[in-house]
Write an enzyme that holds these catalytic residues in place. Sequence first.
Site, short mmCIF file in Angstrom:
data_model
loop_
_atom_site.label_atom_id
_atom_site.label_comp_id
_atom_site.label_asym_id
_atom_site.label_seq_id
_atom_site.Cartn_x
_atom_site.Cartn_y
_atom_site.Cartn_z
N TRP A 330 0.84 -1.21 0.00
CA TRP A 330 0.00 0.00 0.00
C TRP A 330 0.86 1.25 0.00
O TRP A 330 0.39 2.35 -0.26
CB TRP A 330 -0.94 0.00 1.21
CG TRP A 330 -0.27 0.29 2.54
CD1 TRP A 330 0.87 -0.28 3.01
CD2 TRP A 330 -0.70 1.22 3.53
NE1 TRP A 330 1.17 0.23 4.25
CE2 TRP A 330 0.21 1.15 4.60
CE3 TRP A 330 -1.79 2.10 3.64
CZ2 TRP A 330 0.09 1.92 5.76
CZ3 TRP A 330 -1.91 2.86 4.79
CH2 TRP A 330 -0.97 2.77 5.83
N ASP A 331 2.16 1.07 0.27
CA ASP A 331 3.10 2.19 0.24
C ASP A 331 2.93 2.99 -1.06
O ASP A 331 3.07 4.20 -1.08
CB ASP A 331 4.55 1.67 0.30
CG ASP A 331 4.83 0.83 1.54
OD1 ASP A 331 3.95 0.05 1.93
OD2 ASP A 331 5.95 0.93 2.09
N GLU A 472 0.87 -2.32 12.58
CA GLU A 472 1.11 -3.77 12.61
C GLU A 472 1.62 -4.30 13.94
O GLU A 472 1.93 -5.49 14.05
CB GLU A 472 2.08 -4.15 11.47
CG GLU A 472 1.47 -3.91 10.11
CD GLU A 472 2.47 -4.07 8.97
OE1 GLU A 472 3.69 -4.15 9.24
OE2 GLU A 472 2.04 -4.11 7.81
C1 BGC Z 1 4.96 -1.29 7.54
C2 BGC Z 1 3.91 -1.37 6.44
C3 BGC Z 1 4.60 -1.20 5.11
C4 BGC Z 1 5.74 -2.18 4.94
C5 BGC Z 1 6.53 -1.93 3.68
C6 BGC Z 1 6.02 -2.33 7.28
O1 BGC Z 1 7.00 -2.27 8.25
O2 BGC Z 1 4.35 -1.48 8.80
O3 BGC Z 1 2.94 -0.37 6.62
O4 BGC Z 1 3.68 -1.37 4.09
O5 BGC Z 1 6.62 -2.08 6.02
O6 BGC Z 1 7.12 -0.69 3.72
#
Ligand code: BGC
Length: 719
Positions: A330-331, A472
């Site tokens: 989603w970045d 997360e």
């Molecule tokens: C973040 C996610 C992100 C991913 C890739 C993770 O550590 O919590 O939001 O999409 O890294 O950058």
Amino acid sequence: MNDLWIVSEDSFDAKKQHHKETVFTIGNGYLSTRGAFEEGYPKDHRATFVHGVFDEAPIVFTELANSPDWLPLQVLFNGERFSLDTGTVEGFERSLDLRTGLLIRTVRWSSPSGLKATLVFERFASQADEHLLYVRCRVTPEFAGMVEFRAGLNGNMNNEGIVHWHWVAQGEQDGVQYLHNRTRTSGIDMASAMRVDSFGGREVERAVWDVENSPTLMLRLEAEPGRTVGVEKRVAVFTSRDVAADAVIPSAIQHVNAGAGWEAAFAADAQAWAADWERTDVVIEGDDEAQISIRFNLFQLLIAAPRHDDRVNIGAKTLSGFGYRGHAFWDTEIFMLPVFIYTAPHIAKNLLNYRFRNLPGAQRKAQGNGFEGAQFPWESADTGDEVTPTWVPHFADRTKLVRIWTGDIEVHISADIAHAAYQYWQATGDDAWYIEKGAELILDTAKFWGSRAEWNAEAKRYELNDVIGPDEYHEHVDNNAYTNRLAQWNLQAAFDVLAWLREHAPAKADELIARLDLNPDRLATWREVIEKIYLHIEPSGLIEQFEGYYQRKEVNLAALEPRTKSAQEIFGIEGCNETQILKQPDVLMLQYLLRDHYTDESVRVNYDYYMPRTDHTYGSSLGPSIMAIMACDVGKPDDAYEHFIRAVRADLRDVRGNAGDGIHAASTGGTWQAVVFGFGGLRITADGWTTNPRLPHNWKRLSFKFFHRGEIHTVDISG
Ligand code: BGC
């Protein structure tokens, strides 16, 4: 005065080697090459990643294959090989000119036997012709004798031990050395063709060393004290993603020979870059660090942005490192895409088309999970199928495995993509695209939400249970506010799409209604979900991040300072889950995306509540730029600056200690949003746009441009 377009260093520190390789990455939207040195070192992480060149890999399903290396260039003085770890380095300087993407390294070196010379290495990946790469070395010796150059192509590359390439062929034709490789499982052919010209001195010997998988051209030039001699190496790269497999070699050979010499090629490159910067540059006066850093962040994003390919996306580490294996998250939609929507809509369109092309993968995922519509993968690569690893080694004890749940239950990405499609359409007014592709992205994701929402008969509400929100640190939560509210938005947007299509493209409306089976019963369910989805908002406006969040343990994060570890490393995965500490500010992200739906007071209440609970420095790199925007929103530009500077420094200063794995792509996009939407206070509405500047106290001027509905606008704010 500093040149505010140059990122530089004036000494070499082997301990920072991998970090600096990331910082000095160059590229052109087709490929990127890390800033490893031409001559090569045993522990370097040298890598070139070409968009879309994925190959199967254990655990992570597929990864961008580290491509055959076009850089190799060794230099020898009377037989003594130049190397930073022998002899004496008497001077070292490296700089990246963000204006043009030219990387220059100047080394004054004395060989073990005392032969001295100044070496200048330069390289760029042509922005004007994305298949062409240039490297040049100029040597000014202080001795008489022989300077030898060994220029090669190297197919013996791997991804931290995993080999992706077969050797297929190599040879010489029309004065050009070529190498042909093929990925082991995906069967992608790649040809690299190299041409080397010397200058400045008499060539006394030239030989081709036809070493298997590493063709090398050796050139010896006479050296005289004070007279600069050198070589210019030009490489063309083609893959079977660009042309037919049997055309990769002829294309590369023809291209490298037709390519211009250094000066003309560099002029064309600089011109292409100038056009990019004309639209994208942000001017900050009064704060040199912020100025260089924002340009650096934009540069890194621009070199990863596909200009001519809509079958690829930008990975979470751009094309600059092995981290996250080239997978897109989603970045892209929430952090990077807005930059392109407003400064380079053609690139935004390519990125959204990638999602459109991958609808079948998202449908497979939904179906596999017993749902309908399009459930986009949390991590996405070439096919659009889910490629999140399910188990990875534990960060603290690599003999243990950790189950990664994001691929199973971090579902908000489907709404994020729909939101981005809608935003693109709103900002560009690209109705043709919306009719052809955008509408379907919104409708098919809505279909997923309609089937994913569960009716809780007791509580008389719809719920999205067992999910992971953007934060997360908390897994397997019920009714995450961000997810529920964006799902609701997605369903609502689907009705807007249908109404709009019925008016402007009725045939398309009929076609989609039939093909996606948007029957009256389904639409009635969607209406019910919109109305009855569980959203818990206190009378004060405070939004509970997920059901039961308030019951988690409160931790005084300030009391843990000073620290160099994330809260998750301190408390452990389970331990952190039990606290209120956030990896990134979930609710604030929601309010940022749907800002018009919240009052100023509700934003303030949520900011005050969640800000101290967020693991700003060591949590997610995605958080700080959003914090900066929301701090501006609540009238705290100096707090905002603290968050912003953390975000723009993420890679330049290696804030989290993992920049060696590659650029934090989301953060780069976030920094632009922080400047434009945060400090600049740009708001785009249905009727036009406004700004509400809130500059940090040290900024004297902020200026940027943006496209809105086909027109470019300039904002110029004085502090
Ligand atoms: C973040 C996610 C992100 C991913 C890739 C993770 O550590 O919590 O939001 O999409 O890294 O950058």
